[in-house]
Design an enzyme around this catalytic site. Structure first.
Site, PDB file in Angstrom:
ATOM      1  N   ASP A 132       4.599   6.853  15.654  1.00  0.00           N
ATOM      2  CA  ASP A 132       3.420   7.844  15.138  1.00  0.00           C
ATOM      3  C   ASP A 132       4.001   9.198  15.284  1.00  0.00           C
ATOM      4  O   ASP A 132       3.315  10.241  14.633  1.00  0.00           O
ATOM      5  CB  ASP A 132       2.260   7.665  16.118  1.00  0.00           C
ATOM      6  CG  ASP A 132       1.436   6.224  15.577  1.00  0.00           C
ATOM      7  OD1 ASP A 132       1.867   5.487  14.705  1.00  0.00           O
ATOM      8  OD2 ASP A 132       0.452   5.724  16.288  1.00  0.00           O
ATOM      9  N   GLU A 162      -3.083   0.670  10.722  1.00  0.00           N
ATOM     10  CA  GLU A 162      -3.250   0.809  12.091  1.00  0.00           C
ATOM     11  C   GLU A 162      -4.818   0.802  12.379  1.00  0.00           C
ATOM     12  O   GLU A 162      -5.645   0.606  11.509  1.00  0.00           O
ATOM     13  CB  GLU A 162      -2.823   2.294  12.585  1.00  0.00           C
ATOM     14  CG  GLU A 162      -1.385   2.154  12.811  1.00  0.00           C
ATOM     15  CD  GLU A 162      -0.734   3.314  13.733  1.00  0.00           C
ATOM     16  OE1 GLU A 162      -1.587   4.050  14.459  1.00  0.00           O
ATOM     17  OE2 GLU A 162       0.471   3.619  13.785  1.00  0.00           O
ATOM     18  N   HIS A 211      10.053  11.526  26.942  1.00  0.00           N
ATOM     19  CA  HIS A 211       8.508  11.213  26.677  1.00  0.00           C
ATOM     20  C   HIS A 211       7.877   9.947  27.239  1.00  0.00           C
ATOM     21  O   HIS A 211       7.089   9.536  26.837  1.00  0.00           O
ATOM     22  CB  HIS A 211       8.462  11.246  24.982  1.00  0.00           C
ATOM     23  CG  HIS A 211       8.135  12.754  24.581  1.00  0.00           C
ATOM     24  ND1 HIS A 211       9.269  13.631  24.898  1.00  0.00           N
ATOM     25  CD2 HIS A 211       7.156  13.361  24.088  1.00  0.00           C
ATOM     26  CE1 HIS A 211       8.670  14.855  24.516  1.00  0.00           C
ATOM     27  NE2 HIS A 211       7.163  14.480  23.937  1.00  0.00           N
TER      28      HIS A 211
HETATM   29  P1  FAD Z   1      13.058   8.754  27.387  1.00  0.00           P
HETATM   30  O1  FAD Z   1      11.389   9.014  28.033  1.00  0.00           O
HETATM   31  O2  FAD Z   1      13.862  10.040  27.589  1.00  0.00           O
HETATM   32  O3  FAD Z   1      13.715   7.598  27.822  1.00  0.00           O
HETATM   33  C1  FAD Z   1      12.839   6.363  27.801  1.00  0.00           C
HETATM   34  C2  FAD Z   1      13.868   5.081  28.414  1.00  0.00           C
HETATM   35  O4  FAD Z   1      14.969   5.052  27.654  1.00  0.00           O
HETATM   36  C3  FAD Z   1      14.634   5.581  29.850  1.00  0.00           C
HETATM   37  O5  FAD Z   1      14.765   4.470  30.492  1.00  0.00           O
HETATM   38  C4  FAD Z   1      16.079   6.235  29.441  1.00  0.00           C
HETATM   39  O6  FAD Z   1      16.862   5.886  30.392  1.00  0.00           O
HETATM   40  C5  FAD Z   1      16.334   5.393  28.167  1.00  0.00           C
HETATM   41  N1  FAD Z   1      17.146   6.001  27.118  1.00  0.00           N
HETATM   42  C6  FAD Z   1      16.762   7.209  26.680  1.00  0.00           C
HETATM   43  N2  FAD Z   1      17.837   7.426  25.688  1.00  0.00           N
HETATM   44  C7  FAD Z   1      18.696   6.496  25.696  1.00  0.00           C
HETATM   45  C8  FAD Z   1      19.850   6.016  24.893  1.00  0.00           C
HETATM   46  N3  FAD Z   1      20.510   7.089  24.349  1.00  0.00           N
HETATM   47  N4  FAD Z   1      20.434   4.819  25.400  1.00  0.00           N
HETATM   48  C9  FAD Z   1      19.842   4.075  26.290  1.00  0.00           C
HETATM   49  N5  FAD Z   1      18.822   4.205  26.796  1.00  0.00           N
HETATM   50  C10 FAD Z   1      18.240   5.557  26.705  1.00  0.00           C
HETATM   51  N6  FAD Z   1       6.465   4.430  20.954  1.00  0.00           N
HETATM   52  C11 FAD Z   1       6.308   3.759  19.915  1.00  0.00           C
HETATM   53  O7  FAD Z   1       6.876   2.834  19.865  1.00  0.00           O
HETATM   54  N7  FAD Z   1       5.165   4.320  19.051  1.00  0.00           N
HETATM   55  C12 FAD Z   1       4.578   5.483  18.916  1.00  0.00           C
HETATM   56  O8  FAD Z   1       3.854   5.628  17.733  1.00  0.00           O
HETATM   57  C13 FAD Z   1       4.844   6.336  20.000  1.00  0.00           C
HETATM   58  N8  FAD Z   1       4.217   7.458  20.033  1.00  0.00           N
HETATM   59  C14 FAD Z   1       4.529   8.258  20.976  1.00  0.00           C
HETATM   60  C15 FAD Z   1       3.598   9.554  21.186  1.00  0.00           C
HETATM   61  C16 FAD Z   1       3.804  10.461  22.160  1.00  0.00           C
HETATM   62  C17 FAD Z   1       3.078  11.709  22.218  1.00  0.00           C
HETATM   63  C18 FAD Z   1       4.850  10.047  23.210  1.00  0.00           C
HETATM   64  C19 FAD Z   1       4.908  10.962  24.474  1.00  0.00           C
HETATM   65  C20 FAD Z   1       5.100   8.682  23.359  1.00  0.00           C
HETATM   66  C21 FAD Z   1       5.098   7.832  22.309  1.00  0.00           C
HETATM   67  N9  FAD Z   1       5.811   6.685  22.137  1.00  0.00           N
HETATM   68  C22 FAD Z   1       5.707   5.826  20.946  1.00  0.00           C
HETATM   69  C23 FAD Z   1       6.611   6.071  23.341  1.00  0.00           C
HETATM   70  C24 FAD Z   1       7.986   6.432  23.223  1.00  0.00           C
HETATM   71  O9  FAD Z   1       8.524   5.633  22.161  1.00  0.00           O
HETATM   72  C25 FAD Z   1       8.802   6.176  24.580  1.00  0.00           C
HETATM   73  O10 FAD Z   1       8.102   6.909  25.154  1.00  0.00           O
HETATM   74  C26 FAD Z   1      10.088   6.593  24.406  1.00  0.00           C
HETATM   75  O11 FAD Z   1      10.837   5.957  25.446  1.00  0.00           O
HETATM   76  C27 FAD Z   1      10.290   8.099  24.206  1.00  0.00           C
HETATM   77  O12 FAD Z   1      11.512   8.142  23.848  1.00  0.00           O
HETATM   78  P2  FAD Z   1      12.374   9.580  24.612  1.00  0.00           P
HETATM   79  O13 FAD Z   1      13.561   9.741  23.640  1.00  0.00           O
HETATM   80  O14 FAD Z   1      11.454  10.586  25.056  1.00  0.00           O
HETATM   81  O15 FAD Z   1      12.969   8.395  25.760  1.00  0.00           O
END
Ligand code: FAD
Length: 536
Positions: free
Chosen positions: A150, A263, A89
């Site tokens: 969120d 918020e 994400h």
């Molecule tokens: P990924 O996109 O898969 O990874 C993000 C980064 O973290 C990459 O660099 C990856 O290599 C690293 N990573 C992933 N897993 C691990 C692990 N296990 N160990 C070490 N590194 C790792 N953020 C907020 O803070 N608050 C919000 O309310 C919020 N709402 C969101 C709503 C939506 C619809 C979306 C799309 C995003 C939102 N986000 C929010 C952002 C979100 O927290 C970040 O995009 C986060 O990185 C997404 O998590 P993911 O698991 O998909 O990570």
């Protein structure tokens, strides 16, 4: 057997391509897949703006699988990168890599179920676990984590690598302030347990560390008794200074006499208020921005969003408590919108919007998001220059704005925030549409993001990007400021070959020259033809 041979053949081709020194059998033993579906899904993210294909994908079933892979990468004479992918994400390819393997942390069969320790009030979870599943496991014990995002379809490792924020952060701090202990596979392939007491350097570096120092395989997260229900309230303001004064007052409250979540969002576009998270504003009774005094205010309104959690046993006092708190605020008196729902439905509210957007084909569109931490002393300038200036009256998605207390953030973590006691998150959560309207195109919105950043820079606002994205190391140095030296030292210590999370573009893997890194991101064209306005 035939599949195995095919896989071996495909991997052999990979070996030729990148000069991996591993034997095909070794790669198979590591459990790597070059299944086209896995490779395709690991090559894109929620941002849908860059596509980078990994050489292979690992679906680990344990921390040991992750450690074996990273060790192989670390010890390989030619070298290859390893990027953990939570739920993909990210916006700008942060979990992608074109020079190695993506470890798909979330998904069926990975890591085991959350283990709740009711007496100690914490839960142990796999790093790829989604927050929605953490919540469900904890609710079975009448418990829940304290600090949220969120949206809950994000992985634990992904949000802890950034910070993890929502309306509870003013009180509980971000998610990274609510972690007791981590298991981490470092860039040398060592599996280490860390906490404030044990291996504290690694613990603090990994929290908010953008995946640079290790892959989180287990997190121990702090819990509280789960509330049963939530009173969810929205009130409107036409005056920005009244709005921020009230938000800042609300985040200064402690003890029971406070809201549990604070918020807010900015409304510059009438379409938005009647659509976005539409549980509040009935289509039969649309809210007219003009009737609320926004005409005297450049057409802009501000919505404060607050909640109070409660248990059915205390239901009779909740109305008085809320009334007492609302009395202290200066919103437009006729603009109170209230709803009441189970705690889990409140926490999972954005998923409802997701399902709606998916059904209209409007979820999988490019998302040129921009998230900024703005110091409190500059938020009025930001309002004048951006909400009432650069944006015009079109937004292409929600704009969140809410303040947080810096003393709830541990300065030892890797995240950088502005140097003031209170700072705001301002989140432009845009979706680019290919509907012929210039103001909704990816190019227009990306340009607008640049203008906003330029404005902040020229005004000397000292904003910090949240979920940061930069292309050069000098920009990263500036982002980290006084934390850069430590950040770099920790990288040398825990990932000396720079093989982890190369999609963040902070450090070049030692087996590549910097010019090689920059050609990895190949923009993909926007395929979708979404034509309606966004109501996410
Ligand atoms: P990924 O996109 O898969 O990874 C993000 C980064 O973290 C990459 O660099 C990856 O290599 C690293 N990573 C992933 N897993 C691990 C692990 N296990 N160990 C070490 N590194 C790792 N953020 C907020 O803070 N608050 C919000 O309310 C919020 N709402 C969101 C709503 C939506 C619809 C979306 C799309 C995003 C939102 N986000 C929010 C952002 C979100 O927290 C970040 O995009 C986060 O990185 C997404 O998590 P993911 O698991 O998909 O990570």
């Amino acid at each position: 057997m035939a599949t195995k041979l095919l896989l071996t053949f495909a991997i052999c081709r990979l070996i030729v391509t990148v000069g991996l020194t591993l034997e095909p059998t070794e790669l198979l033993r590591l459990g790597l897949t070059v299944d086209p579906f896995d490779v395709e899904s690991a090559s894109v993210d929620f941002g849908l703006m860059t596509k980078v294909e990994p050489l292979a994908v690992l679906r680990p079933s344990s921390a040991k699988d992750v450690a074996q892979l990273v060790k192989a990468a670390y010890e390989s004479s030619h070298g290859f990168t390893v990027s953990a992918r939570g739920h993909g994400h990210s916006i700008n390819g942060q979990a992608q890599t074109g020079t190695g393997v993506v470890v798909q942390m979330s998904g069926v069969g990975s890591g085991g179920k959350p283990r709740v320790w009711g007496g100690d009030m914490y839960v142990d979870v796999w790093g790829g676990e989604l927050w929605i599943d953490v919540l469900k496991s904890c609710l079975a014990y009448g418990l829940a984590p304290k600090s949220w995002t969120d949206y809950l379809y994000l992985s634990v490792g992904g949000t802890l690598s950034n910070a993890g924020i929502s309306g509870q952060a003013f009180h509980h701090g971000p998610q990274i302030s609510n972690v007791h202990e981590l298991d981490v596979v470092t860039g040398k392939g060592e599996l280490m347990t860390c906490s404030k007491e044990q291996n504290p350097e690694l613990f603090h570096a990994v929290l908010g560390g953008l995946g640079q120092f290790g892959i989180i395989t287990r997190a121990r997260i702090s819990l509280e008794p789960a509330p049963q229900r939530v009173r969810w309230i929205r009130v409107l303001y036409s005056n920005f200074s009244a709005f921020t004064k009230d938000q800042e007052y609300l985040i200064s409250l402690h003890g029971n006499q406070k809201f549990d979540y604070v918020e807010g969002f900015v409304i510059v576009d009438e379409g938005l208020i009647n659509n976005w998270r539409s549980s509040f504003f009935s289509p039969r009774n649309p809210v007219k921005i003009s009737s609320l005094g926004s005409n005297n205010n450049g057409g802009v309104l501000y919505c404060l969003e607050i909640t109070k959690n409660y248990h059915e046993s205390t239901a009779e006092t909740i109305d008085q408590e809320i009334e007492a708190l609302l009395k202290k605020l200066n919103f437009i008196p006729t603009s109170v919108f209230t709803t009441d729902l189970p705690y889990v439905d409140f926490l999972d509210r954005v998923h409802k919007a997701e399902l709606k957007l998916r059904s209209k084909g409007m979820w999988e569109v490019p998302h040129p998001w921009l998230n900024l931490f703005v110091p409190k002393s500059k938020i009025a300038d930001f309002d004048r220059g951006v909400f009432k200036g650069i944006l015009g009256n079109k937004t292409s998605g929600p704009i969140l704005i809410y303040p947080m207390n810096k003393n709830k953030w541990d300065d030892k973590s890797s995240v950088v925030t502005p140097d003031e006691d209170v700072f705001y998150l301002v989140a432009f959560l845009r979706s680019a549409l290919d509907n012929g309207e210039e103001t909704q195109s990816l190019e227009y919105l990306t340009n607008q993001n640049r203008q906003i950043l330029k404005f902040c820079d020229e005004d000397g606002m000292k904003v910090k990007q949240y979920l940061p994205h930069y292309k050069t190391q000098s920009e990263w140095k500036e982002h980290y400021g006084s934390k850069w030296d430590r950040f770099q030292r920790m990288k040398m210590k825990f990932d000396p070959r720079h093989i982890l999370a190369s999609g963040q573009n902070i450090f070049t893997p030692t087996f590549l020259s910097s010019s090689n890194m920059m050609v990895m991101d190949i923009p993909i064209p926007i395929k979708q033809k979404a034509r309606e306005s966004i109501d996410f």
